[in-house]
Design an enzyme around this catalytic site. Structure first.
Site, PDB file in Angstrom:
ATOM      1  N   GLU A   1      -6.530  -3.586  -1.435  1.00 60.25           N
ATOM      2  CA  GLU A   1      -5.070  -3.601  -1.619  1.00 60.25           C
ATOM      3  C   GLU A   1      -4.372  -3.178  -0.315  1.00 60.25           C
ATOM      4  O   GLU A   1      -3.691  -2.151  -0.279  1.00 60.25           O
ATOM      5  CB  GLU A   1      -4.668  -2.626  -2.727  1.00 60.25           C
TER       6      GLU A   1
ATOM      7  N   ARG B   1      10.973   6.387   7.673  1.00 56.34           N
ATOM      8  CA  ARG B   1       9.661   6.983   7.978  1.00 56.34           C
ATOM      9  C   ARG B   1       9.729   8.184   8.938  1.00 56.34           C
ATOM     10  O   ARG B   1       9.089   9.203   8.680  1.00 56.34           O
ATOM     11  CB  ARG B   1       8.682   5.927   8.502  1.00 56.34           C
TER      12      ARG B   1
ATOM     13  N   TYR C   1       8.376  11.471   7.114  1.00 50.23           N
ATOM     14  CA  TYR C   1       7.001  11.883   7.452  1.00 50.23           C
ATOM     15  C   TYR C   1       6.849  12.380   8.889  1.00 50.23           C
ATOM     16  O   TYR C   1       5.742  12.668   9.323  1.00 50.23           O
ATOM     17  CB  TYR C   1       6.032  10.708   7.291  1.00 50.23           C
TER      18      TYR C   1
ATOM     19  N   CYS D   1      24.860  11.240   8.204  1.00 52.87           N
ATOM     20  CA  CYS D   1      25.214  12.658   8.225  1.00 52.87           C
ATOM     21  C   CYS D   1      24.071  13.533   7.721  1.00 52.87           C
ATOM     22  O   CYS D   1      24.153  14.133   6.643  1.00 52.87           O
ATOM     23  CB  CYS D   1      26.474  12.866   7.403  1.00 52.87           C
TER      24      CYS D   1
HETATM   25  N1  LLP Z   1      -2.846   0.645  -3.269  1.00 50.25           N
HETATM   26  C1  LLP Z   1      -2.265   1.716  -3.822  1.00 50.25           C
HETATM   27  C2  LLP Z   1      -2.623   2.109  -5.188  1.00 50.25           C
HETATM   28  C3  LLP Z   1      -1.314   2.449  -3.075  1.00 50.25           C
HETATM   29  O1  LLP Z   1      -0.745   3.514  -3.630  1.00 50.25           O
HETATM   30  C4  LLP Z   1      -0.976   2.032  -1.769  1.00 50.25           C
HETATM   31  C5  LLP Z   1       0.019   2.758  -0.979  1.00 50.25           C
HETATM   32  C6  LLP Z   1      -1.613   0.892  -1.238  1.00 50.25           C
HETATM   33  C7  LLP Z   1      -2.547   0.226  -2.018  1.00 50.25           C
HETATM   34  C8  LLP Z   1      -1.313   0.358   0.150  1.00 50.25           C
HETATM   35  O2  LLP Z   1      -1.619   1.248   1.148  1.00 50.25           O
HETATM   36  P1  LLP Z   1      -1.558   0.803   2.700  1.00 50.25           P
HETATM   37  O3  LLP Z   1      -2.651  -0.210   2.928  1.00 50.25           O
HETATM   38  O4  LLP Z   1      -0.232   0.239   2.978  1.00 50.25           O
HETATM   39  O5  LLP Z   1      -1.801   2.055   3.440  1.00 50.25           O
HETATM   40  N2  LLP Z   1       5.534   5.152   2.532  1.00 50.25           N
HETATM   41  C9  LLP Z   1       4.359   5.627   3.236  1.00 50.25           C
HETATM   42  C10 LLP Z   1       3.089   5.006   2.705  1.00 50.25           C
HETATM   43  C11 LLP Z   1       2.903   5.197   1.220  1.00 50.25           C
HETATM   44  C12 LLP Z   1       1.709   4.487   0.677  1.00 50.25           C
HETATM   45  C13 LLP Z   1       1.704   4.499  -0.805  1.00 50.25           C
HETATM   46  N3  LLP Z   1       0.608   3.812  -1.399  1.00 50.25           N
HETATM   47  C14 LLP Z   1       4.540   5.367   4.736  1.00 50.25           C
HETATM   48  O6  LLP Z   1       5.570   4.832   5.121  1.00 50.25           O
HETATM   49  O7  LLP Z   1       3.662   5.720   5.528  1.00 50.25           O
END
Ligand code: LLP
Length: 403
Positions: free
Chosen positions: A267, A306, A310, A337
């Site tokens: 995923e 982001r 973070y 703001c």
């Molecule tokens: N599968 C599940 C169950 C997830 O919760 C996530 C991400 C992914 C796949 C995809 O993960 P990726 O390959 O994109 O790392 N907003 C944060 C990242 C939050 C990720 C949440 N879950 C950021 O901007 O770094």
């Protein structure tokens, strides 16, 4: 995406011309980069032909989803809204997996009606809810159970999901309870063990460790899972992070598959779309103070949260490079703001003036998808570049519509 005689280009389009034509801020994506990332991802794991489900939360633009679907991708969704978007983009429901700790009965019911590939269960109560709905509909529902492997993904604390203190997945003990319950149920067909330990992961080791845990569980349960869903999380290079060793990750999975014949699901979100997008912004003012100079941009934390959320570092570059410019230290901020509405401190940036254009880099993932209307600001336009073709893939929001 690169400079040609000091002007920044996305494929064959000069970025400054986009700003002239569409105004700023602009989320701008490169199709070529997206295609390259997808092909690279597929090639990294081609020996066992996984099902790759794009994680829609990273970027849910329907037109980008359409492009991603063309590479036989499935989709990982976490809400009925995301599911509706991928169905609109033409994804095959048999390639959709549904994750999330708080799926409502309406959302579950919708997913069951659409016959999606898997509902990945994250708690005992959810399992019971799915069974109840399935019984009402006289249907057998294909499910996965998400294990919380209690593994440290060695990434930012705020984006770790696989440790026992995180709300995601179920403990090993609960996993066995849910497995036994499902085996007895007439309405549940347990097909998958799923995990997702975190995001922006740059070492293969936490993945390897998780595979070891899964191996033990399969052995102990003596249950034949048709799928093992390993989630996403593969990191990218924003600043100076090291690159994830895909070869080693691939080898660990190949080893795992020798004894466990099963289909692997991934995923990925960020690794597919993260470095395909930039946010083009204009300098509104330069505010000089005693200690530092602020560059006040026309994009803020409502467009890209982001850095505020973070502390993430996204590179900032000028759209027009001036080779003999004097250099200055700048703090790049937005107009919102909030003191956290700050992108980056940069030392020795070329001297900027009012109306100059810059790009904030690597914003394809969790950029637009996490944007908001905070301070009643309209969301940016989204543009896709394919060679010399420019397509508007989402119009700029009109203030009147949000007012
Ligand atoms: N599968 C599940 C169950 C997830 O919760 C996530 C991400 C992914 C796949 C995809 O993960 P990726 O390959 O994109 O790392 N907003 C944060 C990242 C939050 C990720 C949440 N879950 C950021 O901007 O770094």
């Amino acid at each position: 995406m690169k400079y040609q005689s000091n002007n920044f280009f996305i494929e064959r389009i000069k970025a400054q011309n986009l700003a002239k034509r569409f105004g700023t801020p602009i989320y701008c994506y490169s199709y070529e980069k997206l295609k390259k990332n997808i092909i690279k991802f597929i090639n990294n794991f081609k020996s066992f032909n996984p099902l790759v489900c794009f994680s829609v939360k990273a970027n849910s633009n329907v037109n980008l989803l359409r492009e991603i679907k063309k590479f036989n991708f499935g989709a990982d969704v976490v809400s009925v809204g995301e599911m509706m978007k991928v169905l609109k983009a033409g994804f095959n429901p048999r390639k959709i997996v549904f994750s999330g700790v708080g799926k409502t009965s309406e959302e579950l019911s919708y997913a069951i009606n659409k016959n999606i590939l898997l509902i990945n269960i994250e708690s005992e109560e959810e399992l019971i809810e799915v069974e109840k709905i399935a019984k009402k509909k006289r249907k057998v529902v294909d499910i996965g159970i998400r294990l919380n492997p209690n593994t440290d993904a060695k990434t930012l604390k705020k984006i770790s999901t696989g440790k026992k203190e995180n709300k995601f997945g179920v403990t090993e003990k609960a996993f066995f309870n849910l497995l036994n319950y499902s085996k007895k149920s007439k309405y549940l067909n347990l097909k998958c063990l799923s995990v997702h330990i975190g995001s922006q992961i740059t070492s293969y080791k936490p993945y390897e460790k998780t595979l070891g845990i899964i191996k033990k569980i399969i052995h102990k349960s003596n249950y034949k899972f048709q799928y093992i869903d390993l989630g996403g999380g593969m990191g990218i290079t924003y600043d100076n992070e090291k690159k994830l060793n895909y070869k080693k990750y691939n080898n660990s999975i190949k080893n795992f598959l020798k004894k466990n014949k099963t289909k692997i699901i991934f995923e990925p979100g960020r690794s597919i779309i993260g470095d395909t997008g930039i946010l083009i912004s204009k300098v509104i003012y330069i505010k000089k103070t005693q200690n530092k100079d602020f560059i006040i941009l026309d994009s803020g934390m409502n467009d890209l949260i982001r850095p505020a959320l973070y502390g993430s570092k996204h590179k900032i570059i000028p759209l027009k490079r001036i080779s003999n410019s004097s250099n200055k230290n700048y703090e790049f901020v937005g107009p919102i703001c909030e003191s956290t509405d700050k992108f980056l401190n940069i030392k020795k940036f070329q001297k900027l003036k009012k109306n100059d254009l810059i790009a904030i880099c690597d914003v394809g993932a969790y950029g637009m998808s996490l944007s908001s209307n905070y301070n009643v600001r309209a969301k940016p336009i989204e543009i896709l570049i394919k060679g010399s073709k420019v397509s508007i893939i989402k119009k700029r929001q009109r203030l009147n519509d949000i007012i």
